[in-house]
Design a protein around this motif. Structure first.
Motif: not given
Length: 180
Positions: A78-87, A161-165
């Motif tokens: 599997i390739f896992a990625v957090a949904c808040d990592m759009p880059y 980079r994540s979208l946290n804020t």
């Protein structure tokens, strides 16, 4: 390379103030944006291009998501990625998938810090992840310590980079708008 895409979309989104998966990106939502960006086009054309899987252990963080994804995956990797990592790019995903075929997982390490919510995991990692969850060791970093990991280094930190804020989201929207 055949692999299943796992987009981790749980979590409280406390700093964002609302669920990240449903954030607007152009005419879609962040979850769909990440799927469209990373999944090969031929997979998206299937009659049922994706499905939702739920964690066996509630409130156990990304590690529980990895376990659920590995358990449900149709492929060995599997390739896992957090949904808040759009880059994260499809090129990186392919590199990680290839590297994971030689070990339990292929995970980026940026400035010495692992990014375990963005990497490729083989089904061979499932036992160690389940064991960690059952022992109450919920930190992903603790579970990957028990794995044979191929570390992916020398990568551009901007990919992860994540979208946290809300400020992160505003910057992403500005970058997204300038690319259209």
């Amino acid at each position: 390379m055949q692999a299943s895409l796992l987009v981790l979309a749980g979590g409280g989104s406390r700093r964002m103030g609302r669920p990240k998966a449903w954030l607007e990106v152009g005419d879609t939502i962040l979850l769909r944006y990440v799927v469209d960006r990373l999944a090969p086009a031929e997979q998206l054309e299937a009659p049922l291009p994706y499905r939702i899987v739920f964690d066996r252990k509630r409130s156990a963080g990304p590690l529980a998501g990895l376990e659920a994804g590995l358990t449900a995956a149709r492929n060995e990797v599997i390739f896992a990625v957090a949904c808040d990592m759009p880059y994260v790019t499809q090129e990186f995903a392919q590199m990680a998938i290839v590297a994971a075929r030689r070990s339990h997982a292929a995970i980026p390490r940026i400035d010495g810090r692992p990014e375990p919510v963005c990497g490729a995991y083989g089904r061979s990692a499932l036992a160690a992840i389940t064991e960690a969850l059952d022992a109450g060791r919920l930190k992903t970093a603790d579970a990957i310590a028990d794995l044979d990991v191929t570390w992916l280094e020398g990568l551009d930190p901007a990919l992860f980079r994540s979208l946290n804020t809300p400020d992160d989201l505003n910057r992403f929207h500005a970058e997204f708008a300038s690319q259209r």
